[in-house]
Design a protein around this motif. Structure first.
Motif, mmCIF file in Angstrom:
data_model
loop_
_atom_site.group_PDB
_atom_site.id
_atom_site.type_symbol
_atom_site.label_atom_id
_atom_site.label_comp_id
_atom_site.label_asym_id
_atom_site.label_seq_id
_atom_site.Cartn_x
_atom_site.Cartn_y
_atom_site.Cartn_z
ATOM 1 N N THR A 4 0.813 -1.223 0.000
ATOM 2 C CA THR A 4 0.000 0.000 0.000
ATOM 3 C C THR A 4 0.843 1.268 0.000
ATOM 4 N N ARG A 5 2.136 1.149 -0.197
ATOM 5 C CA ARG A 5 2.977 2.348 -0.190
ATOM 6 C C ARG A 5 2.742 3.183 -1.444
ATOM 7 N N ARG A 6 2.998 4.486 -1.303
ATOM 8 C CA ARG A 6 2.895 5.401 -2.438
ATOM 9 C C ARG A 6 4.190 6.193 -2.561
ATOM 10 N N VAL A 7 4.512 6.543 -3.800
ATOM 11 C CA VAL A 7 5.642 7.437 -4.069
ATOM 12 C C VAL A 7 5.114 8.593 -4.898
ATOM 13 N N LEU A 8 5.371 9.805 -4.432
ATOM 14 C CA LEU A 8 4.985 11.005 -5.158
ATOM 15 C C LEU A 8 6.256 11.639 -5.718
ATOM 16 N N PHE A 9 6.349 11.700 -7.039
ATOM 17 C CA PHE A 9 7.502 12.275 -7.727
ATOM 18 C C PHE A 9 7.181 13.727 -8.067
ATOM 19 N N TRP A 10 7.942 14.648 -7.501
ATOM 20 C CA TRP A 10 7.636 16.076 -7.601
ATOM 21 C C TRP A 10 8.780 16.803 -8.290
ATOM 22 N N ARG A 135 13.514 3.363 3.929
ATOM 23 C CA ARG A 135 13.334 4.153 5.146
ATOM 24 C C ARG A 135 11.896 4.636 5.316
ATOM 25 N N THR A 136 11.014 4.243 4.396
ATOM 26 C CA THR A 136 9.619 4.685 4.441
ATOM 27 C C THR A 136 8.773 3.609 5.110
ATOM 28 N N PRO A 137 7.952 3.958 6.077
ATOM 29 C CA PRO A 137 7.153 2.938 6.770
ATOM 30 C C PRO A 137 6.136 2.268 5.870
#
Length: 207
Positions: A4-10, A135-137
């Motif tokens: 369920t992790r998300r990555v937002l590329f900005w 390192r992301t929960p």
């Protein structure tokens, strides 16, 4: 690994070289006044998504953009040189018109004679995102602040798109973002080149 992790590329805010259509590469250009305003607005908006971690390129235009989100959330920003823009060699500082005149064939293919290859950019971007995800929960949101060309390669890699087909994805505008979400062990593109918060999906395509 969480599903369920998300990555937002900005992408960073606007610079004077963006306005002049100059190849920036790894030249350390600052945000212009509009770029700071873009990053301030977007940072306050993205803070409402409650990110869990922020990682950014150490080049000033990306680092300063990330700073607006860091201040809005209170999160510490990690800097990773692996998130820098593609190194452009002798192309850096030249306009698109100048590049097309001097290197017509290479410019059409975006094949920089003395610069970094797309595969090299993809390898280091992928490694940097993997380091940050570690390192992301579980179930968390990671924000990656970087540069237009580098981000498109990173997104393509995560979606399993070959580097040479990366232009299937349209470019990212200044201070816009794309969101990927894990689903059944794979990454899905949920938003691309967005400047507003994503709308909730009421029914999925496999509901």
């Amino acid at each position: 690994m969480s599903d369920t992790r998300r990555v937002l590329f900005w992408r960073h805010g606007r610079t004077a070289w963006n306005v002049e259509n100059r190849f920036q590469g790894q030249t350390d250009i600052e945000l212009d006044r509009t770029g700071h305003a873009q990053a301030d607005r977007a940072g306050r908006l993205l803070a409402t998504m409650e990110p869990d971690a922020i990682v950014a390129s150490d080049l000033r235009r990306a680092a300063d953009t990330a700073g607006y989100l860091g201040r809005a959330t209170g999160l510490r920003i990690e800097f990773d040189k692996g998130l820098r823009e593609r190194f452009g060699g002798s192309w850096e500082g030249l306009t698109g018109v100048e590049l097309a005149e001097r290197w017509p064939v290479e410019h059409a293919r975006m094949d920089i004679p003395d610069g970094e290859s797309i595969s090299e950019v993809g390898d280091r971007m992928q490694a940097a995102v993997d380091r940050a995800l570690a390192r992301t929960p579980d179930g968390g949101l990671l924000v990656v602040v970087s540069h237009g060309a580098a981000l498109r390669v990173a997104i393509s890699r995560m979606l399993g798109i070959p580097d040479e087909q990366r232009e299937i994805l349209g470019p990212l505008s200044n201070c816009c973002w794309s969101v990927l979400r894990q689903h059944r062990g794979m990454w899905r593109l949920m938003e691309h080149n967005a400047a507003s918060l994503p709308e909730p999906v009421v029914l999925s395509d496999d509901a």
